[in-house]
Design a protein around this motif. Structure first.
Motif, PDB file in Angstrom:
ATOM      1  N   GLU A 124       0.819  -1.216   0.000  1.00  0.00           N
ATOM      2  CA  GLU A 124       0.000   0.000   0.000  1.00  0.00           C
ATOM      3  C   GLU A 124       0.847   1.257   0.000  1.00  0.00           C
ATOM      4  O   GLU A 124       0.605   2.194  -0.723  1.00  0.00           O
ATOM      5  N   CYS A 125       1.858   1.309   0.829  1.00  0.00           N
ATOM      6  CA  CYS A 125       2.754   2.461   0.889  1.00  0.00           C
ATOM      7  C   CYS A 125       4.028   2.034   1.591  1.00  0.00           C
ATOM      8  O   CYS A 125       3.970   1.352   2.610  1.00  0.00           O
ATOM      9  N   LEU A 126       5.150   2.454   1.053  1.00  0.00           N
ATOM     10  CA  LEU A 126       6.449   2.134   1.651  1.00  0.00           C
ATOM     11  C   LEU A 126       7.111   3.357   2.254  1.00  0.00           C
ATOM     12  O   LEU A 126       8.291   3.319   2.593  1.00  0.00           O
ATOM     13  N   ALA A 127       6.349   4.456   2.378  1.00  0.00           N
ATOM     14  CA  ALA A 127       6.803   5.663   3.082  1.00  0.00           C
ATOM     15  C   ALA A 127       8.065   6.247   2.455  1.00  0.00           C
ATOM     16  O   ALA A 127       8.972   6.689   3.156  1.00  0.00           O
ATOM     17  N   ALA A 128       8.124   6.260   1.131  1.00  0.00           N
ATOM     18  CA  ALA A 128       9.270   6.852   0.437  1.00  0.00           C
ATOM     19  C   ALA A 128       8.795   7.472  -0.875  1.00  0.00           C
ATOM     20  O   ALA A 128       9.349   7.208  -1.945  1.00  0.00           O
ATOM     21  N   CYS A 129       7.783   8.312  -0.770  1.00  0.00           N
ATOM     22  CA  CYS A 129       7.153   8.864  -1.973  1.00  0.00           C
ATOM     23  C   CYS A 129       8.128   9.679  -2.825  1.00  0.00           C
ATOM     24  O   CYS A 129       7.976   9.755  -4.045  1.00  0.00           O
ATOM     25  N   ASP A 130       9.102  10.336  -2.183  1.00  0.00           N
ATOM     26  CA  ASP A 130      10.041  11.156  -2.957  1.00  0.00           C
ATOM     27  C   ASP A 130      11.066  10.324  -3.709  1.00  0.00           C
ATOM     28  O   ASP A 130      11.901  10.865  -4.439  1.00  0.00           O
ATOM     29  N   TYR A 131      11.006   8.979  -3.546  1.00  0.00           N
ATOM     30  CA  TYR A 131      11.898   8.103  -4.301  1.00  0.00           C
ATOM     31  C   TYR A 131      11.119   7.236  -5.295  1.00  0.00           C
ATOM     32  O   TYR A 131      11.686   6.297  -5.870  1.00  0.00           O
ATOM     33  N   GLY A 132       9.836   7.468  -5.470  1.00  0.00           N
ATOM     34  CA  GLY A 132       8.991   6.590  -6.277  1.00  0.00           C
ATOM     35  C   GLY A 132       9.382   6.518  -7.745  1.00  0.00           C
ATOM     36  O   GLY A 132       9.965   7.469  -8.284  1.00  0.00           O
ATOM     37  N   TYR A 139      12.328  -5.484   3.047  1.00  0.00           N
ATOM     38  CA  TYR A 139      12.193  -4.155   3.667  1.00  0.00           C
ATOM     39  C   TYR A 139      13.393  -3.245   3.452  1.00  0.00           C
ATOM     40  O   TYR A 139      13.469  -2.187   4.082  1.00  0.00           O
ATOM     41  N   ASP A 140      14.319  -3.600   2.585  1.00  0.00           N
ATOM     42  CA  ASP A 140      15.401  -2.700   2.182  1.00  0.00           C
ATOM     43  C   ASP A 140      15.043  -2.090   0.823  1.00  0.00           C
ATOM     44  O   ASP A 140      14.523  -2.779  -0.073  1.00  0.00           O
ATOM     45  N   PHE A 141      15.352  -0.796   0.647  1.00  0.00           N
ATOM     46  CA  PHE A 141      14.812  -0.012  -0.461  1.00  0.00           C
ATOM     47  C   PHE A 141      15.628  -0.107  -1.748  1.00  0.00           C
ATOM     48  O   PHE A 141      16.858  -0.056  -1.736  1.00  0.00           O
ATOM     49  N   PHE A 142      14.867  -0.154  -2.851  1.00  0.00           N
ATOM     50  CA  PHE A 142      15.387   0.069  -4.195  1.00  0.00           C
ATOM     51  C   PHE A 142      14.549   1.215  -4.774  1.00  0.00           C
ATOM     52  O   PHE A 142      13.340   1.057  -4.998  1.00  0.00           O
ATOM     53  N   ASP A 143      15.199   2.357  -4.971  1.00  0.00           N
ATOM     54  CA  ASP A 143      14.484   3.584  -5.320  1.00  0.00           C
ATOM     55  C   ASP A 143      14.437   3.797  -6.832  1.00  0.00           C
ATOM     56  O   ASP A 143      15.305   3.323  -7.581  1.00  0.00           O
ATOM     57  N   ASN A 144      13.411   4.558  -7.235  1.00  0.00           N
ATOM     58  CA  ASN A 144      13.284   5.025  -8.621  1.00  0.00           C
ATOM     59  C   ASN A 144      13.427   3.868  -9.614  1.00  0.00           C
ATOM     60  O   ASN A 144      14.121   3.983 -10.634  1.00  0.00           O
ATOM     61  N   VAL A 145      12.745   2.775  -9.296  1.00  0.00           N
ATOM     62  CA  VAL A 145      12.844   1.608 -10.177  1.00  0.00           C
ATOM     63  C   VAL A 145      11.933   1.769 -11.388  1.00  0.00           C
ATOM     64  O   VAL A 145      10.947   2.502 -11.368  1.00  0.00           O
ATOM     65  N   VAL A 164      22.830  -4.631  -4.242  1.00  0.00           N
ATOM     66  CA  VAL A 164      22.999  -3.599  -3.215  1.00  0.00           C
ATOM     67  C   VAL A 164      21.774  -2.679  -3.223  1.00  0.00           C
ATOM     68  O   VAL A 164      21.428  -2.115  -4.266  1.00  0.00           O
ATOM     69  N   PRO A 165      21.128  -2.499  -2.085  1.00  0.00           N
ATOM     70  CA  PRO A 165      19.973  -1.588  -2.026  1.00  0.00           C
ATOM     71  C   PRO A 165      20.404  -0.143  -2.284  1.00  0.00           C
ATOM     72  O   PRO A 165      21.577   0.214  -2.177  1.00  0.00           O
ATOM     73  N   SER A 166      19.443   0.702  -2.610  1.00  0.00           N
ATOM     74  CA  SER A 166      19.734   2.119  -2.821  1.00  0.00           C
ATOM     75  C   SER A 166      20.223   2.767  -1.539  1.00  0.00           C
ATOM     76  O   SER A 166      21.062   3.676  -1.566  1.00  0.00           O
ATOM     77  N   ARG A 167      19.726   2.346  -0.413  1.00  0.00           N
ATOM     78  CA  ARG A 167      20.128   2.877   0.886  1.00  0.00           C
ATOM     79  C   ARG A 167      19.793   1.839   1.949  1.00  0.00           C
ATOM     80  O   ARG A 167      18.936   0.988   1.750  1.00  0.00           O
ATOM     81  N   GLY A 168      20.487   1.922   3.060  1.00  0.00           N
ATOM     82  CA  GLY A 168      20.270   0.952   4.119  1.00  0.00           C
ATOM     83  C   GLY A 168      21.345  -0.116   4.122  1.00  0.00           C
ATOM     84  O   GLY A 168      22.334  -0.046   3.399  1.00  0.00           O
ATOM     85  N   VAL A 196      23.905   4.308   1.759  1.00  0.00           N
ATOM     86  CA  VAL A 196      24.007   5.732   2.076  1.00  0.00           C
ATOM     87  C   VAL A 196      22.614   6.338   2.011  1.00  0.00           C
ATOM     88  O   VAL A 196      21.724   5.786   1.363  1.00  0.00           O
ATOM     89  N   PRO A 197      22.391   7.485   2.680  1.00  0.00           N
ATOM     90  CA  PRO A 197      21.088   8.148   2.561  1.00  0.00           C
ATOM     91  C   PRO A 197      20.883   8.672   1.152  1.00  0.00           C
ATOM     92  O   PRO A 197      21.831   9.076   0.479  1.00  0.00           O
TER      93      PRO A 197
END
Length: 379
Positions: A124-132, A139-145, A164-168, A196-197
């Motif tokens: 439903e939401c992964l709380a990272a809208c600015d990386y969508g 639960y480790d992020f891959f951003d802007n896929v 490697v995840p985008s961050r974490g 990295v952040p």
């Protein structure tokens, strides 16, 4: 039925010991992660285990396990791939990413590949809208896929790699992640050293640095205190109130110039009430009416509002107002009932009383004078 290892039971006792004895049921959430770390999901055996160690019934445990989506109720793969399809990510292409992965893996929502490697799910939401659009793996992020990026990640996972995840932190299996969620540290070497952040997260910090914006007096080396420690420090730093000065009995308060109650001198007027809303009745100034008129007005009200106990007043019978003649007779009767005093002033009149007092004082002074006896002798 699964028999949990002694290591799991020891960890369960450690989790329960974190909470007060009368709040042991609060350990249920980490215990559910613990049993999931051993089986890969919360099985009926895991429900029974949690109920046993906490003294709950299985219905209570099952209600909690079925409420939170992080507790899986059927076997799950080593890699839980979650794709956000909520509003923001969907607008940016999240649904397209999910559809591409579902077709590529041959599974739908909450289904696992035949080799038991990957479980796919909507999020439903992964709380990272600015990386969508955003996708997570355990639960480790891959951003802007995009669809191609997502397919590349799952193919690497199925081949035994760990992208490697985008961050974490670096990736770990779902069972390893569940141990951490139960409250135990990741013991792998360098487990939390990677990642990295993201730049969108740091954008506010970058702008503050560019424009010289900082919190006044901020010191990054200041230790973070608990609420209790901060309250104790504030209490110690607070100035102590000065002891109140004791006022002597009968002494007026400094600066108010007021005479204490009951100390007014003889003949001195009492201080007027200055506070707003005082209940002291106002003293009306004397008017220019003659004593006779005031006495008549006092004793004889208007005929329409006659007071029964006023002397000389005729109360109208059956609500019929008295005639003007009756009113005149009542006024005359009232005046006769209250004749003027010997000095021509009505009894109780203030001016007349003052004049009488003055005459009596003069008479008394004359009687006590040294020439009084001489005058009597001469007579």
């Amino acid at each position: 039925m699964t028999v949990f290892t002694e290591e799991t039971r020891a960890r369960a006792r450690e989790i329960i010991a974190r909470y007060p004895a009368d709040r042991s049921r609060s350990a249920l959430l980490p215990l559910l992660h613990l049993v999931q770390s051993e089986e890969g999901y919360v099985s009926p055996a895991g429900i029974a285990f949690c109920a046993e160690v906490l003294g709950l019934n299985k219905a209570q445990v099952g209600a909690v396990a079925s409420f939170y989506t992080m507790y899986k109720r059927r076997p799950t793969g080593d890699w839980l791939v979650s794709v956000c399809t909520n509003t923001m990510c969907n607008v940016l292409g999240g649904q397209e990413v999910y559809d591409t992965l579902a077709e590529h893996l041959g599974v739908g929502h909450d289904e696992t590949t035949a080799d038991g490697t990957i479980t796919l799910e909507h999020a439903e939401c992964l709380a990272a809208c600015d990386y969508g659009p955003v996708m997570t793996v355990n639960y480790d992020f891959f951003d802007n896929v995009d669809p191609q990026t997502a397919v590349g990640v799952v193919d690497e996972l199925r081949a035994g790699g760990r992208p490697v995840p985008s961050r974490g932190a670096r990736l770990c299996t779902l069972k390893e992640m569940s141990v951490q969620l139960a409250g135990f540290a990741d013991e792998r070497e360098g487990a939390v050293a990677d990642g990295v952040p993201g730049e969108p997260t740091l954008r506010g910090l970058r702008l503050a640095q560019e424009h010289g914006i900082a919190v006044s007096g901020f010191d990054p080396n200041t230790p973070i205190r608990s609420k209790a420690e901060a309250a104790e420090k504030a209490k110690a730093a607070a100035p102590k109130p000065a002891p109140a000065a004791k006022a002597e009995a009968g002494t007026p308060a400094a600066g108010n110039g007021a005479r204490p109650a009951g100390n007014a001198g003889a003949g001195e007027p009492a201080p007027a009430a200055a506070a707003a809303g005082s209940t002291t009745r106002d003293v009306k100034a004397p008017d220019a009416k003659s004593p006779e008129v005031r006495a008549a007005e006092t004793r004889q009200p208007d005929a329409q509002t006659a007071v029964p106990d006023a002397p000389g007043t005729k109360v109208p019978a059956d609500g019929v107002p008295p005639s003007p003649r009756d009113a005149q007779e009542a006024e005359a009767a009232g005046a006769a009932a209250n004749p003027p005093a010997g000095d021509g002033k009505p009894a109780g009149d203030e001016a007349g009383a003052q004049e009488r007092n003055l005459r009596e004082a003069e008479a008394g002074a004359g009687a006590g004078s040294p020439n009084a006896s001489d005058r009597g002798a001469q007579k």
